[in-house]
Design a protein around this motif. Sequence first.
Motif, PDB file in Angstrom:
ATOM      1  N   SER A  38      -6.661   8.052   3.643  1.00  9.15           N
ATOM      2  CA  SER A  38      -5.271   8.048   3.179  1.00  9.15           C
ATOM      3  C   SER A  38      -4.306   7.359   4.134  1.00  9.15           C
ATOM      4  CB  SER A  38      -4.779   9.485   2.976  1.00  9.15           C
ATOM      5  OG  SER A  38      -5.616  10.194   2.097  1.00  9.15           O
ATOM      6  N   LYS A  39      -4.685   7.204   5.392  1.00 10.67           N
ATOM      7  CA  LYS A  39      -3.739   6.686   6.383  1.00 10.67           C
ATOM      8  C   LYS A  39      -4.243   5.342   6.904  1.00 10.67           C
ATOM      9  CE  LYS A  39      -1.769  10.521   5.394  1.00 10.67           C
ATOM     10  NZ  LYS A  39      -0.652  10.497   4.430  1.00 10.67           N
TER      11      LYS A  39
ATOM     12  N   GLY B 272      -4.336   3.363   3.509  1.00  9.45           N
ATOM     13  CA  GLY B 272      -3.332   4.171   2.815  1.00  9.45           C
ATOM     14  C   GLY B 272      -3.737   4.615   1.424  1.00  9.45           C
ATOM     15  N   GLU B 273      -5.038   4.888   1.227  1.00  7.21           N
ATOM     16  CA  GLU B 273      -5.514   5.227  -0.124  1.00  7.21           C
ATOM     17  C   GLU B 273      -5.402   6.736  -0.376  1.00  7.21           C
ATOM     18  OE1 GLU B 273      -6.067   3.282  -2.488  1.00  7.21           O
ATOM     19  OE2 GLU B 273      -6.982   1.389  -1.827  1.00  7.21           O
ATOM     20  N   CYS B 274      -4.183   7.243  -0.368  1.00  5.14           N
ATOM     21  CA  CYS B 274      -3.953   8.686  -0.511  1.00  5.14           C
ATOM     22  C   CYS B 274      -4.492   9.225  -1.831  1.00  5.14           C
ATOM     23  CB  CYS B 274      -2.465   8.991  -0.444  1.00  5.14           C
ATOM     24  SG  CYS B 274      -1.611   8.275   0.970  1.00  5.14           S
TER      25      CYS B 274
ATOM     26  N   GLY C 128       3.952  10.398   4.001  1.00  2.00           N
ATOM     27  CA  GLY C 128       3.125   9.265   4.439  1.00  2.00           C
ATOM     28  C   GLY C 128       2.313   8.712   3.286  1.00  2.00           C
ATOM     29  N   ASP C 129       3.001   8.094   2.355  1.00  2.00           N
ATOM     30  CA  ASP C 129       2.386   7.641   1.097  1.00  2.00           C
ATOM     31  C   ASP C 129       2.609   6.133   1.014  1.00  2.00           C
ATOM     32  OD1 ASP C 129       1.303   7.571  -1.430  1.00  2.00           O
ATOM     33  OD2 ASP C 129       2.882   8.744  -2.395  1.00  2.00           O
TER      34      ASP C 129
ATOM     35  N   HIS D 215       1.186   3.330  -0.261  1.00  4.65           N
ATOM     36  CA  HIS D 215       1.225   2.482  -1.454  1.00  4.65           C
ATOM     37  C   HIS D 215       2.479   2.724  -2.278  1.00  4.65           C
ATOM     38  CE1 HIS D 215      -3.337   1.429  -1.615  1.00  4.65           C
ATOM     39  NE2 HIS D 215      -2.895   1.484  -0.380  1.00  4.65           N
TER      40      HIS D 215
END
Lengths: 535, 535
Positions: free
Chosen positions: B333-334, B338-340, B89-90, B92
């Motif tokens: 991150s989600k 989405g800033e993992c 679940g990445d 970017h």
Amino acid sequence: MPILTSPTNHLKFADSGGKRNSQSQTGPADSMSASPSRKLLTMRELNPRIIEMQYAVRGPLVIRAAEIEKELKQNVKKPFKSVIRVNIGDAHAMQQHSITFIRQVIAACTYPSLLDSAQFPSDVIERARLLLGDCGGCSVGSYSASVGLRVVREHVSDYIRKRDGGIASDPENIILSNGASEAIRSLMKLFNRPDSGGKPVGVMVSIPQYPLYSATTSEYGIYRIGYYLNEEKNWALDIAELKRALEEARPKCRPALLCVINPGNPTGQVLTRANIEEVVKFAYEEKLFLFADEVYQDNVYDPNSKFHSFKKVMHEMGPPYSHMELASFHSASKGYMGECGLRGGYAEIVNMHPEVLTQFKKSISAKLCSSVLGQIAMDCVVKPPAPGEPSYELFAKVTDSTLLKHHRTKRLQEKAEVLNNLHDKASMISEALNGIKGVKCNKVQGAMYAFPRIFLPPKAIEKAKVAESLGQEPDFFYAMNLLESTGVCVIPGSGFGQKEGTYHFRTTILPPPTVFHDFIERFSKFHERFMTMYS
Amino acid sequence: MPILTSPTNHLKFADSGGKRNSQSQTGPADSMSASPSRKLLTMRELNPRIIEMQYAVRGPLVIRAAEIEKELKQNVKKPFKSVIRVNIGDAHAMQQHSITFIRQVIAACTYPSLLDSAQFPSDVIERARLLLGDCGGCSVGSYSASVGLRVVREHVSDYIRKRDGGIASDPENIILSNGASEAIRSLMKLFNRPDSGGKPVGVMVSIPQYPLYSATTSEYGIYRIGYYLNEEKNWALDIAELKRALEEARPKCRPALLCVINPGNPTGQVLTRANIEEVVKFAYEEKLFLFADEVYQDNVYDPNSKFHSFKKVMHEMGPPYSHMELASFHSASKGYMGECGLRGGYAEIVNMHPEVLTQFKKSISAKLCSSVLGQIAMDCVVKPPAPGEPSYELFAKVTDSTLLKHHRTKRLQEKAEVLNNLHDKASMISEALNGIKGVKCNKVQGAMYAFPRIFLPPKAIEKAKVAESLGQEPDFFYAMNLLESTGVCVIPGSGFGQKEGTYHFRTTILPPPTVFHDFIERFSKFHERFMTMYS
């Protein structure tokens, strides 16, 4: 021979902190916890190792310092106007400026529109593009590999190779981490296997030590083998003392690992090459894996001292020493950059069994990756602007003021400015402290700390025993008095460990010059009063 | 009743990874490890829990995918031109754009000269100033408190209070962390106390589960009590199944904690309010502390589903449920951001015993603090631009194109754009997969994943057993075949856990539309071929 004392068991963190938190948690603001109810997780059920953990650098004195700051804001009368926090190696909190190159690269990576503007020098733009090219989707918002971005690990290897005069370094042996602490904790975990008889693994840690080590061994249930640094020999590592500590511990554990902090924290010494050689030989003979905590490698002030990496010394000693297993740690938090909040660090893992290295890399994958912006900070530290590059002049040397056109700041020679300041304060502090009766301080050769010995009068020691919260360590009592009456926040030696019957405190050398002088003045007046009161 | 299977014991991470690393570590580049030598830390001495840990999301399939990418670059002939990574679940990394407001605030905090330029909107400048005001020395390079910056924790509380319709939230109950994973790991540690008879503590974790949980319980030596989600009821939590799992585990452990992931990973379901109520009642009756992993709370696509926080449901159920101990987790991150890579996350800890809470806060202090820039990312997530503020239009709604003057990008309505895209792909994927013979996929109501069941022919299952590396799980064999022949990288269901005799894989719904269609096409062709080959 001195008796081993557990360096951290005496701090009463929970007592004071607990009550305060209790009030705020069950206060009127939170309706869900307003009424009493059964609790499933009480102190009785809590993991006992969590209770045992102590981390003095953020302990009760620091909590009290924050309260005093609040009180000062509310105009509560005090014999001082500000708190001076010399408790933690947190350079920017002490007004140290950041390095422009590091911040520009991070800003450009974070907001790539800045890459197209003319406001950053070309080497910043280039570096940012290079780093982004290694990020998934060219975004710092993507996870990196668990070990970190490949390009950063290559730069770390290049840095180590140059630092150590050409000795090879493999990016596959580098892992990036959220500061050095995380890497130390993850790697120490590998050793945590009791022997077949159930004896725990033993890890050798200095006394005094940086409390990360005691907190981590407590948390993991690892047996901590404390070896005393020799205060009389400027905190050198005595091989006889290492042997004594090891032999005394053998019945209780399976010794496996030797941790050395160089330059020293809290002690500020820089190990000589000869001393490192002795330690390497000792580790070889005793079959100990080596951890070299070298986060202060840029912080050497004494012109007669030099930083020697354990890796370089081991290599130059040749076989069998050059084949020894070693992990060495570095950080973006210290040095001249002081970027603690960005959480950048790395470990180089040398000569580790390949299968074990694979297992280690697997074990950190559940944490996904360290902060990518922290990795980028580390990149700038290991590969700073080089001569000829546009950012070099500001970073290291200004010869032409027209070079300032790219910068809104007027500061020059950023790196030298920070290190010169630290150098001056390193000399000043031991001189100033040694000028005070009842205080004795070794020369601060490196790192960011002084760890002076204080000779407390017996009456003060007695008083500590019967003080408010029963059974305080005398140096805790002393430091709390210092805080309450002068606003100066140091950490008592008992938080780091010390020989039984000796008392110390750790102070940083970080405050800016005026605050630094104020600190020395407040301290010397307090110490005199204290000694008079209890003489 | 199904038999519990250990969801992760079958992946052979070390085999493949180990050999590769071995080569690179002892290769000619590194002279220090070139010759054979004694190793102190071998697989025999290694902490056995490290060996047991598995994290399939970064396991052997992903390592092989990276190799294939290299081979493609070297023009090795393959029946495909690119690897499609739907394993993690990445967002970017899959070309999802970052949210401008988040990046501008971080850039401004990192390089404060930007505060004085006219290039950022006023709300960005204001936020950056507010955050910097809470940093020591006004620098993100200072350590924050171990629990995080005060102002961010206040914003988190405000967010939770609004989200839950006004239920109180106390900043003292919030801790910031490097992503949700770190908070989950630190809090789970508290429970790790064997009972007086030496039985380990037991933690209830779903099957399938996100492998952070299995990796962490393995590492800590905690007994994992697996409860099956009900695939036939769209992966709901069956109370009868929870009871069965608990009763079966009782002789082997002291059950203490129930972990629920909602919206579900890897399963993509959104729990109904009624189901959450049942789970809360079950936890109350069985005296279980609750962990609510709610990192996908912004990712709900099904118009018939709604995110209900465990805290809100507990509160609305009234006493005694509203007094239950709960930790809830969220992440930067989600969601739509989405800033993992920035590693921002938080935990809200509700109704914890005050002394235990203090001990917990002490225990995280040895790690100093989480990434300050990650904390700032979290701040922007919980307090995004509001209507009337200059950044709002770009963030949420564009009505006037002149508002773009501050931005170099042409994208509009950033948040909606991301969520609409995910919504579309969530519908598409189950439709597409259900159109393929031998595949069955529940509706993706939320999160970022589909977890379709694949009905493998007996011949394929046989083949897997005798495949190259002996004893492969059939779905691992299937997924590796998929990767080698189409370049599509999914994670086999055995990495998450599944009912014995059933096979699944997890795919994300993150690729941009064209890649997404390519993925579906490659997959369906492969599946057809595979089924024919082994029918």
